[in-house]
Design a protein around this motif. Structure first.
Motif, PDB file in Angstrom:
ATOM      1  N   GLU A 149       0.771  -1.378   0.123  1.00 34.87           N
ATOM      2  CA  GLU A 149       0.043   0.011   0.169  1.00 34.87           C
ATOM      3  C   GLU A 149       1.172   1.345  -0.146  1.00 34.87           C
ATOM      4  O   GLU A 149       1.866   1.243   1.060  1.00 34.87           O
ATOM      5  CB  GLU A 149      -1.114  -0.073   1.259  1.00 34.87           C
ATOM      6  CG  GLU A 149      -1.836   1.129   1.149  1.00 34.87           C
ATOM      7  CD  GLU A 149      -2.765   1.110   2.460  1.00 34.87           C
ATOM      8  OE1 GLU A 149      -2.670   1.936   3.442  1.00 34.87           O
ATOM      9  OE2 GLU A 149      -3.612   0.273   2.744  1.00 34.87           O
ATOM     10  N   SER A 151       0.637   5.587  -0.133  1.00 34.97           N
ATOM     11  CA  SER A 151      -0.157   6.738   0.113  1.00 34.97           C
ATOM     12  C   SER A 151       1.160   7.968  -0.084  1.00 34.97           C
ATOM     13  O   SER A 151       2.064   7.933   0.071  1.00 34.97           O
ATOM     14  CB  SER A 151      -0.659   6.859   1.523  1.00 34.97           C
ATOM     15  OG  SER A 151       0.283   6.721   2.451  1.00 34.97           O
ATOM     16  N   SER A 155      -3.021  10.347   1.071  1.00 36.06           N
ATOM     17  CA  SER A 155      -4.091   9.885   0.015  1.00 36.06           C
ATOM     18  C   SER A 155      -3.717   8.316  -0.261  1.00 36.06           C
ATOM     19  O   SER A 155      -2.466   8.437  -1.094  1.00 36.06           O
ATOM     20  CB  SER A 155      -4.285  10.715  -0.739  1.00 36.06           C
ATOM     21  OG  SER A 155      -5.335  10.224  -1.506  1.00 36.06           O
ATOM     22  N   THR A 156      -4.292   7.372  -0.113  1.00 34.69           N
ATOM     23  CA  THR A 156      -3.779   6.155  -0.613  1.00 34.69           C
ATOM     24  C   THR A 156      -4.000   5.814  -2.159  1.00 34.69           C
ATOM     25  O   THR A 156      -5.164   6.191  -2.818  1.00 34.69           O
ATOM     26  CB  THR A 156      -4.505   4.990   0.124  1.00 34.69           C
ATOM     27  OG1 THR A 156      -4.511   5.102   1.385  1.00 34.69           O
ATOM     28  CG2 THR A 156      -4.005   3.477  -0.402  1.00 34.69           C
ATOM     29  N   ASN A 157      -3.058   5.324  -2.793  1.00 39.61           N
ATOM     30  CA  ASN A 157      -3.215   5.303  -4.407  1.00 39.61           C
ATOM     31  C   ASN A 157      -3.931   4.111  -4.531  1.00 39.61           C
ATOM     32  O   ASN A 157      -4.662   3.309  -3.626  1.00 39.61           O
ATOM     33  CB  ASN A 157      -1.537   4.667  -4.646  1.00 39.61           C
ATOM     34  CG  ASN A 157      -0.621   5.495  -4.855  1.00 39.61           C
ATOM     35  OD1 ASN A 157      -0.799   6.851  -4.334  1.00 39.61           O
ATOM     36  ND2 ASN A 157       0.511   5.271  -5.286  1.00 39.61           N
ATOM     37  N   SER A 158      -4.318   4.188  -5.841  1.00 35.74           N
ATOM     38  CA  SER A 158      -5.511   3.334  -6.058  1.00 35.74           C
ATOM     39  C   SER A 158      -5.122   1.885  -6.083  1.00 35.74           C
ATOM     40  O   SER A 158      -3.895   1.603  -6.101  1.00 35.74           O
ATOM     41  CB  SER A 158      -6.043   3.513  -7.732  1.00 35.74           C
ATOM     42  OG  SER A 158      -4.920   3.290  -8.492  1.00 35.74           O
ATOM     43  N   VAL A 159      -5.991   1.050  -6.099  1.00 33.56           N
ATOM     44  CA  VAL A 159      -5.809  -0.507  -6.073  1.00 33.56           C
ATOM     45  C   VAL A 159      -5.202  -1.070  -7.423  1.00 33.56           C
ATOM     46  O   VAL A 159      -3.893  -1.867  -7.174  1.00 33.56           O
ATOM     47  CB  VAL A 159      -7.185  -1.282  -6.041  1.00 33.56           C
ATOM     48  CG1 VAL A 159      -6.863  -2.713  -6.164  1.00 33.56           C
ATOM     49  CG2 VAL A 159      -7.966  -0.874  -4.650  1.00 33.56           C
ATOM     50  N   ALA A 160      -5.235  -0.368  -8.434  1.00 32.89           N
ATOM     51  CA  ALA A 160      -4.610  -0.856  -9.687  1.00 32.89           C
ATOM     52  C   ALA A 160      -3.325  -0.267  -9.453  1.00 32.89           C
ATOM     53  O   ALA A 160      -2.382  -0.911  -9.994  1.00 32.89           O
ATOM     54  CB  ALA A 160      -5.295  -0.248 -11.123  1.00 32.89           C
ATOM     55  N   ASP A 161      -2.838   0.870  -9.170  1.00 34.71           N
ATOM     56  CA  ASP A 161      -1.575   1.551  -9.074  1.00 34.71           C
ATOM     57  C   ASP A 161      -0.666   0.548  -7.930  1.00 34.71           C
ATOM     58  O   ASP A 161       0.506   0.417  -8.284  1.00 34.71           O
ATOM     59  CB  ASP A 161      -1.579   2.951  -8.602  1.00 34.71           C
ATOM     60  CG  ASP A 161      -1.944   3.838  -9.633  1.00 34.71           C
ATOM     61  OD1 ASP A 161      -2.060   3.415 -11.049  1.00 34.71           O
ATOM     62  OD2 ASP A 161      -2.319   5.119  -9.359  1.00 34.71           O
ATOM     63  N   ASN A 162      -1.174   0.318  -6.885  1.00 31.54           N
ATOM     64  CA  ASN A 162      -0.549  -0.591  -5.791  1.00 31.54           C
ATOM     65  C   ASN A 162      -0.367  -1.874  -6.296  1.00 31.54           C
ATOM     66  O   ASN A 162       0.705  -2.406  -6.128  1.00 31.54           O
ATOM     67  CB  ASN A 162      -1.430  -0.837  -4.439  1.00 31.54           C
ATOM     68  CG  ASN A 162      -1.332   0.614  -3.805  1.00 31.54           C
ATOM     69  OD1 ASN A 162      -0.374   1.501  -3.738  1.00 31.54           O
ATOM     70  ND2 ASN A 162      -2.564   0.788  -2.835  1.00 31.54           N
TER      71      ASN A 162
END
Length: 349
Positions: A149, A151, A155-162
């Motif tokens: 994960e 951030s 702000s946490t990055n998107s699921v796709a980006d992670n």
């Protein structure tokens, strides 16, 4: 200013000139050598890539406008700096966050990185990457899929980006933080790994930060543009360990106790309460607390009926084991039996 062997202070006037002292005595006849030094500080309003040229002239009443100095040029460059820290949590035992934690087979370890791009930077970092991450340790630790994960400023990055960076981490031992990292940005990175083998030595984890240009490299000569993140480590716990603490309190005069309950004062007739607390970090077999009664019987009398023994998981509700223990007070010890990992045993009397 240094004049011959003497040194004197002078000032720059509003016209940007320095009037040299009048030295016409016999001590200064003939040629004189004047060395003038000036210290300056670049202001925060100066823009990088600006060139600052400086040239001075000598003016004298008997000389007129004389020779000019050579031109000294200062080229301003961007300031590009970062820092970072790393910590680990043992999610199985609840230990952490810290730089060094304990673990054994089956434990899940969470790695955390905090990366700061300095607010004082005068330009963006380009191709900002965390690399050389030691996440691949076959037979010892196994990466937990889907745990990465990232951030940025909370702000946490998107699921796709992670997910994409997780593939990058597994294949290349690196994470691409940003193509352009602007000043005053904080990146938080965390992922989990499980200890799958028996460990006999510490498990160290290293990582580096790099960018196209980085001013505060850890070793700018051998490794320019690379900042080394401080190492974290997991220490082996396959050999059972435990923390043992004793407390004593005066139940008659509690105001006599010190803050951490390791000392108290008492008068004849006062009742004292002893507590022995054992926190396990691995499985213990045939656990015994001995040498409980060390004070001569002519000084203190023990109440065998006051004994209480409890056990429970860390943070859980304790279970009363008083009736199942043996050895007290005749042998001066308490036989408890087997204890699992991450349990708290309390013996009080």
């Amino acid at each position: 200013m240094a004049l011959g062997a003497a040194s004197e202070s002078v000032a720059i006037n509003a016209a940007g000139r320095i009037a040299l002292p009048n030295h016409t005595t016999s001590d200064y006849q003939g040629w004189q050598k004047v060395r003038l030094t000036v210290d300056t500080t670049i202001k925060s309003t100066a823009k990088p890539t600006t060139k600052i040229d400086n040239q001075a002239s000598l003016i004298a009443g008997s000389y007129g406008i004389g020779s000019k100095t050579n031109t000294a040029t200062v080229t301003l460059v961007d300031r590009l700096e970062v820092n970072a820290s790393q910590s680990v949590n043992n999610l199985t035992t609840g230990e952490g966050p810290r730089q060094i934690a304990f673990g054994s087979r089956g434990d899940v370890i969470e790695y955390n990185y905090k990366v700061n791009v300095f607010s004082s930077n005068t330009a963006d970092l380009k191709k900002f990457v965390m690399k050389n991450i030691r996440n691949n340790q076959p037979g010892i630790m196994q990466f937990i899929d889907g745990s990465l994960e990232i951030s940025i400023n909370g702000s946490t990055n998107s699921v796709a980006d992670n997910a994409a960076q997780e593939v990058n981490l597994k294949n290349n031992a690196q994470i691409d933080l940003d193509d352009t990292a602007v000043p005053a940005t904080q990146y938080n990175v965390k992922y989990q790994m499980q200890i799958v083998g028996t460990i006999y030595r510490s498990i160290a984890n290293d990582a580096d930060l790099t960018a196209t240009k980085l001013d505060n490299a850890t070793d700018p000569v051998k490794a320019p543009n690379i900042y080394n993140i401080a190492r974290s480590a997991i220490m082996p716990l396959d050999k059972p360990q435990a923390i043992v603490k004793q407390e004593v309190t005066n139940t008659t005069r509690p105001e006599s106790d010190n803050a951490d309950k390791t000392e108290t004062a008492a008068k004849v007739g006062d009742k004292l309460h002893y507590t022995f607390k054992v926190t396990t970090r691995g499985q213990l077999t045939n656990a015994v607390i001995k040498d409980i009664i060390q004070t001569p019987s002519n000084l203190m009398g023990y109440d065998a009926n006051s004994l209480k023994v409890t056990v429970g998981s860390v943070g859980g509700d304790p279970i009363d084991l008083t009736t199942t223990t043996s050895g007290f007070p005749d042998d001066g010890l308490v036989k408890v039996g087997d204890l699992g990992a991450n349990q708290v045993l309390t013996v009080s009397l």
